[in-house]
Structures are given as structure tokens and as C-alpha cells.
Design a protein around this motif. Structure first.
Motif, mmCIF file in Angstrom:
data_model
loop_
_atom_site.group_PDB
_atom_site.id
_atom_site.type_symbol
_atom_site.label_atom_id
_atom_site.label_comp_id
_atom_site.label_asym_id
_atom_site.label_seq_id
_atom_site.Cartn_x
_atom_site.Cartn_y
_atom_site.Cartn_z
ATOM 1 N N ASN A 369 0.514 -1.075 0.020
ATOM 2 C CA ASN A 369 0.014 0.089 0.153
ATOM 3 C C ASN A 369 0.994 1.480 -0.018
ATOM 4 N N THR A 370 1.924 1.082 0.810
ATOM 5 C CA THR A 370 2.840 2.274 0.930
ATOM 6 C C THR A 370 3.532 2.599 -0.614
ATOM 7 N N VAL A 371 3.911 1.437 -1.323
ATOM 8 C CA VAL A 371 4.364 1.567 -2.823
ATOM 9 C C VAL A 371 3.090 2.130 -3.664
ATOM 10 N N LYS A 372 2.042 1.658 -3.503
ATOM 11 C CA LYS A 372 0.994 2.419 -4.425
ATOM 12 C C LYS A 372 0.930 3.894 -4.054
ATOM 13 N N HIS A 373 1.131 4.351 -2.787
ATOM 14 C CA HIS A 373 0.707 5.641 -2.659
ATOM 15 C C HIS A 373 2.005 6.336 -3.134
ATOM 16 N N HIS A 374 3.169 5.918 -2.954
ATOM 17 C CA HIS A 374 4.127 6.770 -3.537
ATOM 18 C C HIS A 374 4.229 6.848 -4.949
ATOM 19 N N ILE A 375 4.029 5.826 -5.620
ATOM 20 C CA ILE A 375 4.089 5.675 -7.273
ATOM 21 C C ILE A 375 2.771 6.729 -7.644
ATOM 22 N N SER A 376 1.509 6.670 -6.829
ATOM 23 C CA SER A 376 0.510 7.523 -7.147
ATOM 24 C C SER A 376 0.987 9.097 -6.986
ATOM 25 N N GLN A 377 1.587 9.288 -6.064
ATOM 26 C CA GLN A 377 2.197 10.832 -5.739
ATOM 27 C C GLN A 377 2.994 10.943 -6.828
ATOM 28 N N ALA A 378 3.899 10.126 -7.301
ATOM 29 C CA ALA A 378 4.846 10.410 -8.464
ATOM 30 C C ALA A 378 4.292 10.712 -9.591
ATOM 31 N N MET A 379 3.314 9.971 -9.959
ATOM 32 C CA MET A 379 2.515 10.048 -11.234
ATOM 33 C C MET A 379 1.726 11.414 -11.116
ATOM 34 N N LYS A 380 0.965 11.888 -10.063
ATOM 35 C CA LYS A 380 0.447 13.047 -10.169
ATOM 36 C C LYS A 380 1.241 14.198 -10.256
ATOM 37 N N LYS A 381 2.490 14.172 -9.514
ATOM 38 C CA LYS A 381 3.374 15.341 -9.661
ATOM 39 C C LYS A 381 4.066 15.358 -11.101
ATOM 40 N N LEU A 382 4.294 14.327 -11.702
ATOM 41 C CA LEU A 382 4.795 14.227 -13.080
ATOM 42 C C LEU A 382 3.559 14.355 -14.220
ATOM 43 N N ASN A 383 2.158 14.565 -13.640
ATOM 44 C CA ASN A 383 1.224 14.791 -14.361
ATOM 45 C C ASN A 383 0.967 13.516 -15.734
ATOM 46 N N VAL A 384 1.178 12.238 -15.261
ATOM 47 C CA VAL A 384 1.129 11.224 -16.017
ATOM 48 C C VAL A 384 -0.267 10.335 -15.421
ATOM 49 N N GLY A 385 -0.842 9.719 -16.190
ATOM 50 C CA GLY A 385 -1.770 8.930 -15.911
ATOM 51 C C GLY A 385 -1.709 7.375 -15.555
ATOM 52 N N ASN A 386 -0.803 6.780 -16.138
ATOM 53 C CA ASN A 386 -0.445 5.243 -15.900
ATOM 54 C C ASN A 386 1.179 5.144 -16.014
ATOM 55 N N ARG A 387 1.225 3.808 -15.680
ATOM 56 C CA ARG A 387 2.710 3.429 -15.960
ATOM 57 C C ARG A 387 3.303 3.505 -17.267
ATOM 58 N N LYS A 388 2.334 3.272 -18.337
ATOM 59 C CA LYS A 388 2.911 3.262 -19.421
ATOM 60 C C LYS A 388 3.800 4.754 -19.837
ATOM 61 N N ASP A 389 2.958 5.887 -19.611
ATOM 62 C CA ASP A 389 3.498 7.144 -19.628
ATOM 63 C C ASP A 389 4.596 7.270 -18.740
ATOM 64 N N LEU A 390 4.655 6.863 -17.415
ATOM 65 C CA LEU A 390 5.780 6.664 -16.460
ATOM 66 C C LEU A 390 7.138 6.151 -17.259
ATOM 67 N N LYS A 391 7.071 5.214 -17.809
ATOM 68 C CA LYS A 391 7.911 4.483 -18.515
ATOM 69 C C LYS A 391 8.622 5.517 -19.491
ATOM 70 N N LYS A 392 7.778 6.429 -19.982
ATOM 71 C CA LYS A 392 8.299 7.248 -21.152
ATOM 72 C C LYS A 392 9.255 8.147 -20.407
ATOM 73 N N ILE A 393 9.196 8.469 -19.317
ATOM 74 C CA ILE A 393 9.852 9.487 -18.446
ATOM 75 C C ILE A 393 11.018 8.998 -18.038
ATOM 76 N N TYR A 394 11.053 7.606 -17.411
ATOM 77 C CA TYR A 394 12.040 7.023 -16.563
ATOM 78 C C TYR A 394 12.871 5.882 -17.299
ATOM 79 N N ALA A 395 11.991 5.246 -17.923
ATOM 80 C CA ALA A 395 12.654 3.877 -18.510
ATOM 81 C C ALA A 395 13.662 4.107 -19.526
#
Length: 395
Positions: A369-395
Motif C-alpha cells: 500500500n505504501t508503494v502504491k501511495h508513492h507511485i500515485s504521488q509521483a505520477m500526480k506530480k509528473l502529470n502522468v496517468g499510468n505506468r506506460k506514460d511513467l515509462k516514457k519519462i524514466y525507462a
């Protein structure tokens, strides 16, 4: 007779397992034998004597007369725990002052490093001047003095451009300094940067080891993780581990590569090898610089066993990354977020590399649950809606 593994011997003697394997291969551990692909070492074996005594370390810095003043501490094979002892034993002058500036930077004291380097920014000796500029630039990133950092980077360009002879010596220095200044800030390489094959062989061993780290880091940025690991392994095998500062950075780059490949056990081995080299002299700056690229490994290992050191590393991380972003974003046109916590950043990096929430939770010693919270907060701050978009930034 009882035997221990290379890893057990490394823990016992406070060195890396890689160095133990090298000792065995060189026949320096009495009674060591190879069983298949692993070494077995008598449990009562004596640790081989390290030839890097103070007088030999002094020789190291003069052994390459073509580069006597270029990052002298980086180019020294001092014994871990004896860094300051070595510097105090140096002859008074610019070389010693630059070595102190290096030490203060790599031990997380940018103010002192900046002050010591500042007096040599216009030194007539090009090697002293370039060393001072490089230290001054990175120190002032951590201090938030971005204009001073930019000034130093511009002085590097002007100094290199002023050498019209383009000698082999000058090209080697140009390649080393230019690559170090650009790659570590994740900036585009200069168009006229000499080919690594041209300048690398001319560098003395310590600087060559750091140049190989820069090359490995560059390959990491291109997502060529296996190639990067190959360079690191070769460098360490060929003796780079004798030079603590380059070796620390090589090991940290290996952590980055192995975490990107989801090889956490190998990543931990390299992290601990870097830590064994760094901690005796408090050379912790590199851990703070690389925090976001280490995939939560600092949280998983260092935070648990060395909590006070971890706090200092995180302080370095925030200071360095703030300055880094200001230069990186403006030079590249990118907009790297500056309000993620270090834990949010680590969790987001792992998620972008296809780690599942349970895997991240186990690795970082936190709940799902803590992991989910951290990832949710990161995505919110990065203005991305899913992990696919997250991968475009960091992968």
C-alpha cells in the motif's frame, strides 16, 4: 581444513569479492583453490598485504608526468581510510590544494571544495585550472549557485578551445574533461569530442578508470545496460579498484545497470563494494549524486544498516539534484520534476522498469500500500496517468 567463499573473505577483510578473486588468481592467498568456477579460501588464511603504501601512493601521482595536476586525488591509489593522510603528506602547492578540494567535494562538503577550487579558476597551469573548474562547477550545483556553476563550465570550454596546438596530450585532457562535464549532467556531448579510443590510452590509470565510468554511464543513458556492465567489469578486473574514487563510481554505475535489468542481488554486491571503499574516508558524495538511478538500493541496504549515513546521503541528494535540474532542464529543454521525494522517485523508477508493486515493496522494505501511495504521488506530480506514460519519462 575449513574453507570460506570469496564473498566471506571479502566481508572478513573488508574488501570487495572481486579483489579477493583477483588475489586468488594471482596466487596471493596461500592455500586458495578453485572448485569449478568459484574460489575456496582457507578460513585461517592471512589477508594479502596491499602494496599501496603511502610512499607508493605518492609515486602514483608522479608516475604520469604528462598529467601531474589533473584531478590528482582521483588519480591516486590510496588505501581506504588513509585519504587525508595521503593528502597531508603531499608537497604544499596547487596539486595539494586541488586534492583537498577533491576530497571535500567527494565527502559531501561542497562549500569547502568551492572555496579551495576558486583560487585556481584562472591558474596558468591548464590542468590545475580545468580541475578547479570541474570541482567548482559541481560544488556550486550543490550549493545552489547556478551562475557560478555555469561560469566554471564556460571556463572549461574556453580553456579547451584556446589550445590551438591540438596535441595528443591536449586532446586527452579535452576528452576526459568534456565527457565528465557533459555526461554526468546528462547533457549532449560536444560535437567535436575526441573519440574515446583516441584519448583513453593516453590517460593515467586512475583517470582512465573514471573515464571508463563516464563511458559506462553514457551507455546506461542509452539503455545499453549489458554493454555498460561489460566496460565496468573489465575496468575493475584490470585494476581500477585500486583507485577508490573511480572505483566507487564504477560500482555505482553497475548498480544502475543491474537494477535496470532487475538483478537486485548483483546490484547489492556492487553497492556494498562501493560502500566498503567509500565509508572509511567518508566519500559519500557519489551515493547522493546517483540516488535516483540506484533503484531504491540505498533504501534497501544503506538505510537499514547505516541510518545516519543514509540521512546525510539524502541531504546530498536533494542539494545536488536541485542544482542539476536547473542546468539540465534549461540546457536540454526538458522539464524534469523537482518536487518528488527520494522515495517517490525510487519507487517510480522501479515501476518504470517493470517491477511489480509486491517486488518494489519487498525490495524497499515497505508495504504494498505504501508503494502504491508513492507511485500515485509521483505520477500526480509528473502529470502522468499510468505506468506506460511513467515509462516514457524514466525507462
Amino acid at each position: 581444513m575449513e574453507y570460506m567463499s570469496a564473498r566471506d573473505a571479502a566481508r572478513k577483510w573488508n574488501v570487495s569479492a572481486r579483489l579477493i578473486q583477483r588475489y586468488c588468481a594471482e596466487g596471493r592467498i596461500k592455500g586458495a583453490r578453485k572448485s569449478g568456477t568459484v574460489w575456496e579460501i582457507p578460513s585461517d588464511a592471512a589477508r594479502p598485504k596491499d602494496p599501496r603504501k603511502k610512499e607508493e601512493a605518492v609515486e602514483t601521482i608522479y608516475r604520469n608526468p604528462s598529467f601531474p595536476n589533473l584531478m590528482p586525488l582521483m588519480n591516486t591509489a590510496f588505501l581506504p581510510g588513509h585519504c587525508l593522510e595521503f593528502i597531508h603528506g603531499m608537497k604544499n602547492g596547487p596539486r595539494k590544494d586541488i586534492a583537498f578540494a577533491e576530497y571535500h567535494y567527494f565527502s559531501g562538503h561542497p562549500k569547502e571544495a568551492s572555496q579551495e577550487a576558486e583560487g585556481y579558476l584562472t591558474c596558468r597551469d591548464a590542468e590545475v585550472r580545468l580541475s578547479a573548474c570541474l570541482i567548482y562547477a559541481y560544488s556550486n550545483l550543490s550549493l545552489g549557485n547556478i551562475q557560478r556553476a555555469r561560469y566554471a563550465l564556460e571556463e572549461i570550454k574556453k580553456t579547451l578551445k584556446a589550445d590551438t596546438e591540438r596535441s595528443s596530450h591536449a586532446r586527452s585532457i579535452e576528452g576526459f574533461i568534456s565527457a565528465a562535464a557533459a555526461v554526468l549532467l546528462h547533457l549532449p556531448l560536444p560535437e567535436e569530442l575526441p573519440d574515446a579510443k583516441e584519448f583513453m590510452p593516453s590517460l593515467p590509470l586512475g583517470l582512465r578508470a573514471f573515464a571508463l565510468y563516464v563511458q559506462a554511464h553514457y551507455l546506461y543513458l542509452q539503455k545499453k545496460y549489458e554493454h555498460s556492465i561489460g566496460i565496468i567489469e573489465s575496468a575493475l578486473t584490470m585494476g581500477a579498484e585500486q583507485y577508490p574514487i573511480p572505483a566507487i563510481y564504477l560500482h555505482l554505475a553497475a548498480v544502475m545497470d543491474h537494477m535496470s535489468l532487475k538483478q537486485a542481488d548483483r546490484a547489492e554486491e556492487h553497492l556494498l563494494a562501493a560502500w566498503r571503499l567509500a565509508r572509511p574516508d567518508d566519500l559519500i558524495e557519489g551515493f547522493g549524486e546517483h540516488h535516483g538511478l540506484l533503484g531504491g538500493m540505498l533504501e534497501a541496504v544503506i538505510k537499514q544498516k547505516w541510518p545516519e549515513d543514509f540521512k546525510r546521503i539524502i541531504a546530498i541528494t536533494y542539494e545536488f539534484s536541485s542544482g542539476w535540474r536547473k542546468i539540465h532542464n534549461q540546457e536540454t529543454g526538458h522539464d524534469v520534476a523537482d518536487d518528488l521525494t527520494t522515495t517517490e522517485f525510487a519507487a517510480a523508477m522501479l515501476a518504470a522498469r517493470n517491477w511489480t508493486n509486491p517486488e518494489i515493496a519487498e525490495h524497499m522494505n515497505i508495504s504494498v500500500n505504501t508503494v502504491k501511495h508513492h507511485i500515485s504521488q509521483a505520477m500526480k506530480k509528473l502529470n502522468v496517468g499510468n505506468r506506460k506514460d511513467l515509462k516514457k519519462i524514466y525507462a
